[in-house]
Design an enzyme around this catalytic site. Sequence first.
Site: not given
Ligand code: ADP
Length: 215
Positions: A13, A88, A127, A161, A172
């Site tokens: 993404k 999400r 990654r 990360r 996740r």
């Molecule tokens: P990925 O898509 O690879 O899981 P992101 O960088 O989008 O990674 O998200 C990393 C973390 O940030 C998620 O696992 C969550 O803990 C938090 N996070 C990101 N966006 C949201 C959201 N919209 N609602 C709740 N938590 C979020």
Amino acid sequence: MRIVLVGPPGAGKGTQAAYLAKNLAIPHISTGDLFRANISQGTELGKRAKAYMDAGDLVPDEITIGMAKDRMEQPDAENGFLLDGFPRNVSQAEALDVMLKAEGMKLDAVLDLEVEEDEVVKRIAGRRLCRNEDKHVFHVAYAPPKTEGVCDICGGELYQRGDDSEETVRRRLEVYHTQTEPIIDYYKAQGLLVTISALGKVDDVTRRAMEALKK
Ligand code: ADP
């Protein structure tokens, strides 16, 4: 254009969002990047979000929705945006609808990046991100930097990360299936969903995405 990107962690993404946002001349808004920026700046919001992120859980809606709303209200997002990582879960999707409706706006499309679980795990395990800029992303096998551990773009140090460890990735993915996948049906019902395969080369996926969005 107002677009939402969905897909499991590791679907690409962030990578796709960077290219698409550039092509479409709209800002790329990533809630994950916003949280990480808050953590590295040591803000109160960052402190509250960190434990959830480290565990692979969603940050609670009362923190996330306000942060996303503030970002969408910035002047550069007036004529459109590409959301990456938000919404999400269904309650975030509903909050987004309410927010947009209040401004007389609506989403144009929801792009769903499809990829199977084995591939996702491989992508995430390899990654590496740049300490200077979250958007500088590499992969030890699929997109290796010229010099190991060093960002090709700015020379920054590359790191893994904390939530990319195997155990957290499993959590996740579980969170994705139970909490995020339901938004796919939510948007399908609104006629907004466009699904593409996220397999193959980065440019091929971008091309596929642009074609799908044109329709
Ligand atoms: P990925 O898509 O690879 O899981 P992101 O960088 O989008 O990674 O998200 C990393 C973390 O940030 C998620 O696992 C969550 O803990 C938090 N996070 C990101 N966006 C949201 C959201 N919209 N609602 C709740 N938590 C979020």
